[in-house]
Design an enzyme around this catalytic site. Structure first.
Site, PDB file in Angstrom:
ATOM      1  N   MET A  35      -0.063   1.126   5.253  1.00  0.00           N
ATOM      2  CA  MET A  35      -0.820   1.382   6.465  1.00  0.00           C
ATOM      3  C   MET A  35      -1.925   0.350   6.613  1.00  0.00           C
ATOM      4  O   MET A  35      -2.489  -0.118   5.635  1.00  0.00           O
ATOM      5  CB  MET A  35      -1.424   2.790   6.414  1.00  0.00           C
ATOM      6  CG  MET A  35      -2.304   3.154   7.607  1.00  0.00           C
ATOM      7  SD  MET A  35      -1.414   3.158   9.178  1.00  0.00           S
ATOM      8  CE  MET A  35      -0.509   4.695   9.045  1.00  0.00           C
ATOM      9  N   SER A  87       0.861  -1.189   0.000  1.00  0.00           N
ATOM     10  CA  SER A  87       0.000   0.000   0.000  1.00  0.00           C
ATOM     11  C   SER A  87       0.897   1.239   0.000  1.00  0.00           C
ATOM     12  O   SER A  87       1.707   1.396  -0.899  1.00  0.00           O
ATOM     13  CB  SER A  87      -0.952  -0.018   1.201  1.00  0.00           C
ATOM     14  OG  SER A  87      -1.910   1.013   1.092  1.00  0.00           O
ATOM     15  N   THR A  88       0.798   2.101   1.008  1.00  0.00           N
ATOM     16  CA  THR A  88       1.551   3.359   1.020  1.00  0.00           C
ATOM     17  C   THR A  88       3.057   3.105   0.889  1.00  0.00           C
ATOM     18  O   THR A  88       3.635   2.352   1.660  1.00  0.00           O
ATOM     19  CB  THR A  88       1.285   4.123   2.327  1.00  0.00           C
ATOM     20  OG1 THR A  88      -0.122   4.236   2.519  1.00  0.00           O
ATOM     21  CG2 THR A  88       1.909   5.507   2.281  1.00  0.00           C
ATOM     22  N   HIS A 136      -2.473  -1.063  -3.586  1.00  0.00           N
ATOM     23  CA  HIS A 136      -3.597  -0.141  -3.441  1.00  0.00           C
ATOM     24  C   HIS A 136      -3.331   1.109  -4.280  1.00  0.00           C
ATOM     25  O   HIS A 136      -2.353   1.818  -4.044  1.00  0.00           O
ATOM     26  CB  HIS A 136      -3.786   0.257  -1.973  1.00  0.00           C
ATOM     27  CG  HIS A 136      -4.114  -0.903  -1.084  1.00  0.00           C
ATOM     28  ND1 HIS A 136      -3.812  -0.911   0.256  1.00  0.00           N
ATOM     29  CD2 HIS A 136      -4.717  -2.098  -1.338  1.00  0.00           C
ATOM     30  CE1 HIS A 136      -4.221  -2.053   0.793  1.00  0.00           C
ATOM     31  NE2 HIS A 136      -4.757  -2.791  -0.160  1.00  0.00           N
ATOM     32  N   ASP A 163      -4.368  -4.863   5.827  1.00  0.00           N
ATOM     33  CA  ASP A 163      -4.758  -5.653   4.662  1.00  0.00           C
ATOM     34  C   ASP A 163      -3.621  -6.580   4.247  1.00  0.00           C
ATOM     35  O   ASP A 163      -2.483  -6.147   4.097  1.00  0.00           O
ATOM     36  CB  ASP A 163      -5.138  -4.730   3.506  1.00  0.00           C
ATOM     37  CG  ASP A 163      -5.751  -5.486   2.332  1.00  0.00           C
ATOM     38  OD1 ASP A 163      -6.417  -6.515   2.572  1.00  0.00           O
ATOM     39  OD2 ASP A 163      -5.571  -5.050   1.177  1.00  0.00           O
TER      40      ASP A 163
END
Length: 341
Positions: A280, A160-161, A186, A283
């Site tokens: 973050m 993600s991030t 993501h 998931d």
């Protein structure tokens, strides 16, 4: 708790004011300044020392990417890029931005305000926790002993991030001998196809945005499309394929890393390597645990090299991660594992 000091940089007066008004409604946010171009932004950074900066890519006098490249060595701070649908956003990520959002058209004020409050705000709060020193990357391609191009094996990656650059760091270390790779990052809809093309142009493996029916083949990487579809791995006539189907958000995301990992656990079992990278939230943690319980080998990016040590930490804490590895070593470690399988 101290509020997050935000600097807004955008050349559109209307959009700038909308950002200021809507961000300021959140008690956790204080907009300390706004700027029309990088020169005003530089002065505001020195004067106000913001915690996070939102940055448009297209700016007068100097574009946002060039500004980032000049800024980050001297005044490193978390930056969330607001970009129209363009692959320039990945140049911004490479230049040091933490995350990005797609810039909506200013046609429906209600939808725009909803975007600011429910999407951009989340990104800003996540960015405020990012460790900017970890953005610096070693520029080299890891050496590896080679791996069997075995169609029974596969590699699954979730991030993600900070993940766009982390995934690039891993995938550039893969050669055409790597088993098929499936990835969930993501990302807003529309950007995943451009991201896949960028990786395809810069890496030795073939990379594409996944479509239902695509086979998971050695030397190939499939990236889940951003938007409202989850990607799963299935087996059809003894061959791994992906399915991309509409579905509700899982852990707040679509596509979801958990959905991918759980399908790999069910389909590939012990013949898989699962890798969870910076991001973050949680998931992917339960899915990675399902993979490990099914006999797969699992890797988590270590805290020292994560932009946001969230997803890998949750996965490690629940026992899903067998090995914690520095980002620059993950490709080589993956090959070591594959050669023992």
């Amino acid at each position: 708790m101290r509020s997050i000091k935000v600097l807004v940089v955008d050349d559109s007066l209307v959009f700038r004011e909308l950002l200021i008004q809507n961000l300021s409604r959140d008690p956790a946010i204080t907009v300390v300044a706004a700027a029309r171009d990088p020169y005003e932004a530089r002065d505001a950074i020195i004067r106000h020392k913001p915690d996070v900066m939102t940055l448009d890519v297209e700016l007068p006098r100097m574009n946002g990417i060039e500004f980032l490249r000049k800024l980050m060595p001297q005044y490193p701070l978390p930056v969330v890029v607001i970009s129209a649908l363009s692959d320039k956003v990945f140049d911004a990520m490479n230049a040091g931005a933490v995350d990005f959002v797609g810039k909506p058209a200013i046609t429906n004020r209600a939808q725009l305000e909803d975007f600011i409050r429910n999407e951009l705000l989340v990104k800003i709060k996540i960015a405020s926790t990012a460790k900017i020193g970890n953005i610096k990357k070693k520029v080299y391609t890891p050496q590896h002993p080679g791996a069997p191009a075995n169609s029974n094996l596969l590699v699954a990656i979730g991030a993600s991030t900070g993940g766009t650059e982390a995934i690039f760091e891993v995938v550039k270390g893969f050669g055409t001998d790597i088993p098929g790779v499936v990835i969930v990052q993501h990302m807003p809809p529309g950007f995943t196809g451009m991201y896949a093309k960028r990786l395809n142009d810069q890496c030795r493996v073939r990379v594409k945005e996944a479509q239902t029916g695509d086979q998971v083949r050695p030397g190939h990487v499939l990236i889940a499309p951003g938007g409202d579809q989850h990607m799963r791995v299935v087996k059809v006539n003894g061959v791994y394929q992906v399915e991309c189907r509409n579905g509700p958000r899982v852990n707040g995301h679509c596509p979801s890393v958990d959905v991918l990992f759980e399908s790999v656990a069910k389909t590939a079992k012990k013949d898989a390597v699962g890798i969870i990278l910076t991001g973050m939230g949680g998931d992917g943690a339960k899915g990675l645990l399902a993979m490990r319980n099914a006999g797969a080998h699992t890797i988590g990016q270590d805290e020292s090299t994560c932009i946001v040590y969230g997803m890998p930490k949750v996965a490690y804490d629940i026992g899903a991660v067998q090995q914690q590895v520095k980002l620059s070593d993950i490709a080589a470690r993956t090959y070591m594992i594959l050669n023992k399988m």
